[in-house]
Design a protein around this motif. Structure first.
Motif, PDB file in Angstrom:
ATOM      1  N   GLN A  95       6.883  19.122 -11.361  1.00  0.00           N
ATOM      2  CA  GLN A  95       5.790  18.630 -12.209  1.00  0.00           C
ATOM      3  C   GLN A  95       5.691  17.113 -12.166  1.00  0.00           C
ATOM      4  O   GLN A  95       4.594  16.547 -12.089  1.00  0.00           O
ATOM      5  CB  GLN A  95       5.997  19.094 -13.650  1.00  0.00           C
ATOM      6  N   THR A  96       6.836  16.455 -12.205  1.00  0.00           N
ATOM      7  CA  THR A  96       6.845  14.988 -12.144  1.00  0.00           C
ATOM      8  C   THR A  96       6.255  14.496 -10.829  1.00  0.00           C
ATOM      9  O   THR A  96       5.437  13.573 -10.803  1.00  0.00           O
ATOM     10  CB  THR A  96       8.287  14.462 -12.304  1.00  0.00           C
ATOM     11  N   MET A  97       6.654  15.117  -9.727  1.00  0.00           N
ATOM     12  CA  MET A  97       6.152  14.708  -8.421  1.00  0.00           C
ATOM     13  C   MET A  97       4.653  14.979  -8.319  1.00  0.00           C
ATOM     14  O   MET A  97       3.896  14.175  -7.754  1.00  0.00           O
ATOM     15  CB  MET A  97       6.904  15.430  -7.315  1.00  0.00           C
ATOM     16  N   GLU A  98       4.203  16.102  -8.844  1.00  0.00           N
ATOM     17  CA  GLU A  98       2.771  16.411  -8.834  1.00  0.00           C
ATOM     18  C   GLU A  98       1.978  15.380  -9.622  1.00  0.00           C
ATOM     19  O   GLU A  98       0.878  14.976  -9.206  1.00  0.00           O
ATOM     20  CB  GLU A  98       2.524  17.814  -9.400  1.00  0.00           C
ATOM     21  N   ASN A  99       2.529  14.933 -10.744  1.00  0.00           N
ATOM     22  CA  ASN A  99       1.853  13.912 -11.546  1.00  0.00           C
ATOM     23  C   ASN A  99       1.730  12.598 -10.783  1.00  0.00           C
ATOM     24  O   ASN A  99       0.690  11.924 -10.837  1.00  0.00           O
ATOM     25  CB  ASN A  99       2.611  13.682 -12.855  1.00  0.00           C
ATOM     26  N   ILE A 100       2.792  12.235 -10.083  1.00  0.00           N
ATOM     27  CA  ILE A 100       2.773  10.997  -9.302  1.00  0.00           C
ATOM     28  C   ILE A 100       1.731  11.089  -8.187  1.00  0.00           C
ATOM     29  O   ILE A 100       0.930  10.173  -7.978  1.00  0.00           O
ATOM     30  CB  ILE A 100       4.165  10.700  -8.715  1.00  0.00           C
ATOM     31  N   ILE A 101       1.727  12.211  -7.487  1.00  0.00           N
ATOM     32  CA  ILE A 101       0.791  12.400  -6.376  1.00  0.00           C
ATOM     33  C   ILE A 101      -0.652  12.435  -6.875  1.00  0.00           C
ATOM     34  O   ILE A 101      -1.559  11.877  -6.244  1.00  0.00           O
ATOM     35  CB  ILE A 101       1.143  13.683  -5.597  1.00  0.00           C
ATOM     36  N   LYS A 102      -0.858  13.061  -8.019  1.00  0.00           N
ATOM     37  CA  LYS A 102      -2.206  13.114  -8.598  1.00  0.00           C
ATOM     38  C   LYS A 102      -2.699  11.712  -8.949  1.00  0.00           C
ATOM     39  O   LYS A 102      -3.860  11.365  -8.728  1.00  0.00           O
ATOM     40  CB  LYS A 102      -2.201  13.989  -9.850  1.00  0.00           C
ATOM     41  N   THR A 103      -1.788  10.882  -9.460  1.00  0.00           N
ATOM     42  CA  THR A 103      -2.153   9.510  -9.842  1.00  0.00           C
ATOM     43  C   THR A 103      -2.393   8.630  -8.624  1.00  0.00           C
ATOM     44  O   THR A 103      -3.367   7.875  -8.561  1.00  0.00           O
ATOM     45  CB  THR A 103      -1.035   8.888 -10.704  1.00  0.00           C
ATOM     46  N   GLU A 104      -1.512   8.725  -7.644  1.00  0.00           N
ATOM     47  CA  GLU A 104      -1.553   7.821  -6.494  1.00  0.00           C
ATOM     48  C   GLU A 104      -2.358   8.356  -5.311  1.00  0.00           C
ATOM     49  O   GLU A 104      -2.789   7.589  -4.453  1.00  0.00           O
ATOM     50  CB  GLU A 104      -0.122   7.520  -6.024  1.00  0.00           C
ATOM     51  N   GLY A 151       0.784  -1.222   0.000  1.00  0.00           N
ATOM     52  CA  GLY A 151       0.000   0.000   0.000  1.00  0.00           C
ATOM     53  C   GLY A 151       0.819   1.276   0.000  1.00  0.00           C
ATOM     54  O   GLY A 151       0.263   2.376  -0.056  1.00  0.00           O
ATOM     55  N   LYS A 152       2.140   1.160   0.047  1.00  0.00           N
ATOM     56  CA  LYS A 152       3.008   2.334   0.073  1.00  0.00           C
ATOM     57  C   LYS A 152       3.355   2.789  -1.344  1.00  0.00           C
ATOM     58  O   LYS A 152       3.528   1.965  -2.250  1.00  0.00           O
ATOM     59  CB  LYS A 152       4.307   2.042   0.825  1.00  0.00           C
ATOM     60  N   VAL A 153       3.457   4.092  -1.517  1.00  0.00           N
ATOM     61  CA  VAL A 153       3.903   4.678  -2.784  1.00  0.00           C
ATOM     62  C   VAL A 153       5.320   5.185  -2.577  1.00  0.00           C
ATOM     63  O   VAL A 153       5.565   6.035  -1.714  1.00  0.00           O
ATOM     64  CB  VAL A 153       2.979   5.829  -3.220  1.00  0.00           C
ATOM     65  N   ALA A 154       6.254   4.663  -3.364  1.00  0.00           N
ATOM     66  CA  ALA A 154       7.673   4.998  -3.195  1.00  0.00           C
ATOM     67  C   ALA A 154       8.228   5.607  -4.479  1.00  0.00           C
ATOM     68  O   ALA A 154       8.081   5.024  -5.562  1.00  0.00           O
ATOM     69  CB  ALA A 154       8.472   3.755  -2.823  1.00  0.00           C
ATOM     70  N   VAL A 155       8.871   6.751  -4.356  1.00  0.00           N
ATOM     71  CA  VAL A 155       9.564   7.391  -5.472  1.00  0.00           C
ATOM     72  C   VAL A 155      11.063   7.188  -5.265  1.00  0.00           C
ATOM     73  O   VAL A 155      11.592   7.488  -4.188  1.00  0.00           O
ATOM     74  CB  VAL A 155       9.241   8.895  -5.541  1.00  0.00           C
ATOM     75  N   ILE A 156      11.727   6.678  -6.289  1.00  0.00           N
ATOM     76  CA  ILE A 156      13.163   6.396  -6.200  1.00  0.00           C
ATOM     77  C   ILE A 156      13.863   7.059  -7.373  1.00  0.00           C
ATOM     78  O   ILE A 156      13.585   6.739  -8.530  1.00  0.00           O
ATOM     79  CB  ILE A 156      13.421   4.880  -6.200  1.00  0.00           C
ATOM     80  N   LYS A 158      -1.136  10.057  -2.905  1.00  0.00           N
ATOM     81  CA  LYS A 158      -0.271  10.208  -1.738  1.00  0.00           C
ATOM     82  C   LYS A 158       1.174   9.944  -2.144  1.00  0.00           C
ATOM     83  O   LYS A 158       1.453   9.521  -3.271  1.00  0.00           O
ATOM     84  CB  LYS A 158      -0.682   9.250  -0.625  1.00  0.00           C
ATOM     85  N   LEU A 159       2.066  10.167  -1.193  1.00  0.00           N
ATOM     86  CA  LEU A 159       3.491   9.864  -1.387  1.00  0.00           C
ATOM     87  C   LEU A 159       4.053   9.451  -0.036  1.00  0.00           C
ATOM     88  O   LEU A 159       4.136  10.263   0.883  1.00  0.00           O
ATOM     89  CB  LEU A 159       4.238  11.083  -1.931  1.00  0.00           C
ATOM     90  N   ASP A 160       4.408   8.188   0.085  1.00  0.00           N
ATOM     91  CA  ASP A 160       4.858   7.667   1.372  1.00  0.00           C
ATOM     92  C   ASP A 160       6.366   7.700   1.549  1.00  0.00           C
ATOM     93  O   ASP A 160       6.863   7.940   2.654  1.00  0.00           O
ATOM     94  CB  ASP A 160       4.385   6.213   1.543  1.00  0.00           C
ATOM     95  N   ILE A 161       7.102   7.423   0.469  1.00  0.00           N
ATOM     96  CA  ILE A 161       8.557   7.246   0.574  1.00  0.00           C
ATOM     97  C   ILE A 161       9.251   7.953  -0.589  1.00  0.00           C
ATOM     98  O   ILE A 161       8.826   7.837  -1.738  1.00  0.00           O
ATOM     99  CB  ILE A 161       8.933   5.748   0.536  1.00  0.00           C
ATOM    100  N   MET A 176       3.848  15.345   1.976  1.00  0.00           N
ATOM    101  CA  MET A 176       4.112  14.606   3.212  1.00  0.00           C
ATOM    102  C   MET A 176       3.612  15.371   4.437  1.00  0.00           C
ATOM    103  O   MET A 176       3.103  14.785   5.385  1.00  0.00           O
ATOM    104  CB  MET A 176       5.607  14.292   3.327  1.00  0.00           C
ATOM    105  N   LYS A 177       3.749  16.699   4.422  1.00  0.00           N
ATOM    106  CA  LYS A 177       3.235  17.511   5.522  1.00  0.00           C
ATOM    107  C   LYS A 177       1.716  17.405   5.610  1.00  0.00           C
ATOM    108  O   LYS A 177       1.144  17.295   6.701  1.00  0.00           O
ATOM    109  CB  LYS A 177       3.640  18.976   5.345  1.00  0.00           C
TER     110      LYS A 177
END
Length: 258
Positions: free
Chosen positions: A72-81, A6-11, A83-86, A129-130
């Motif tokens: 922009q990339t991070m916003e796209n990921i957050i919009k899709t998922e 259930g975690k969303v991880a960006v690497i 949330k952002l856990d890691i 995250m905040k």
């Protein structure tokens, strides 16, 4: 233990070496992995391997040195998922040279990726995250953050900055439920190491590989998977009491190399 279901991880830098190993370990433990990679071909290979093994992975072509693109990339990921856990900051470049053989261009190039790139990704992730009141940031520093390494002026500068950024973020956001740590590896056997040896020591590859391996008191280089396993622990719920800490993964280099 150490599941990331259930975690969303960006690497970042997940297309090869340490970043690729971390991405694969996280996906195997249940995380939805998003690889941010300048080398999209490498990133696609990582994602393909993860998907073939039954995991979830998406690749995003992105230069971490460019803040607008990272945001922009991070916003796209957050919009899709949602949330952002890691966030794992692994993208980095090296440079060989001491002060007098490091040009301004060399310094700027290393700074733009290793320092500014790490800053850009944390900057782009911290707001979400905040809002969540939760999140884990893991930065990849180096033993060069803590001890003197010959002919690594610019690289050591950049990794020292990664270490101190880690401490600063951990301090500033502890009340927001955000943990921030870093790993400081010694030499890790990656394709970069093989390429460096073959380029600089043609015909002496095996000899130099053994010589570099033996600079670690334990007698060998680390394996990328070993870094991935430590990263997994530090980003898991089991490490919930750990923040503001640097973890050497160095085969005894810092304490025993005397």
């Amino acid at each position: 233990m150490f599941r990331l279901d259930g975690k969303v991880a960006v690497i970042t830098g997940g297309g090869s070496g340490i970043g690729q190993a971390i991405a694969k370990v996280f996906a195997a433990q249940g995380a939805a992995v998003h690889v941010i990679e300048l080398n999209e071909e490498g990133g696609r290979q990582t994602a393909a391997d993860i998907i073939a093994a039954g995991g979830k992975a998406t690749v995003h072509g992105c230069n971490v040195a460019q803040q607008a693109t990272v945001v922009q990339t991070m916003e796209n990921i957050i919009k899709t998922e949602g949330k952002l856990d890691i966030l794992v900051n692994c993208a980095g470049i090296a440079h060989v040279g001491k002060l007098e053989t490091t040009s301004e261009e060399d310094l700027d190039r290393v700074y733009s990726v290793n320092v500014k790139g790490t800053y850009n990704c944390m900057f782009a992730a911290i707001k979400q995250m905040k809002q969540q009141k939760s999140g884990v940031i893991l930065n990849v520093a180096s033993i060069a953050s803590s001890v003197g390494i010959p002919d690594r002026f610019a690289y050591s500068m950049s990794k020292g900055a990664v270490l101190t950024m880690t401490l600063s973020v951990a301090k500033d956001y502890i009340q927001d439920g955000i943990r921030c740590n870093c790993i400081s590896p010694a030499r890790v056997h990656t394709p970069f190491v093989d390429g460096f040896i073959s380029k600089n020591y043609p015909g002496k590859e095996q000899e130099m590989f053994e010589k570099l391996s033996k600079t670690q008191p334990i007698g060998r280089m680390a394996k990328p998977d070993e870094v991935g396993t430590l990263a997994l622990y530090l980003c898991s719920e089991e490490a919930g009491f750990i923040t503001g800490t640097d973890y050497p993964l160095d085969g005894g280099f810092i304490r025993l190399n005397n």
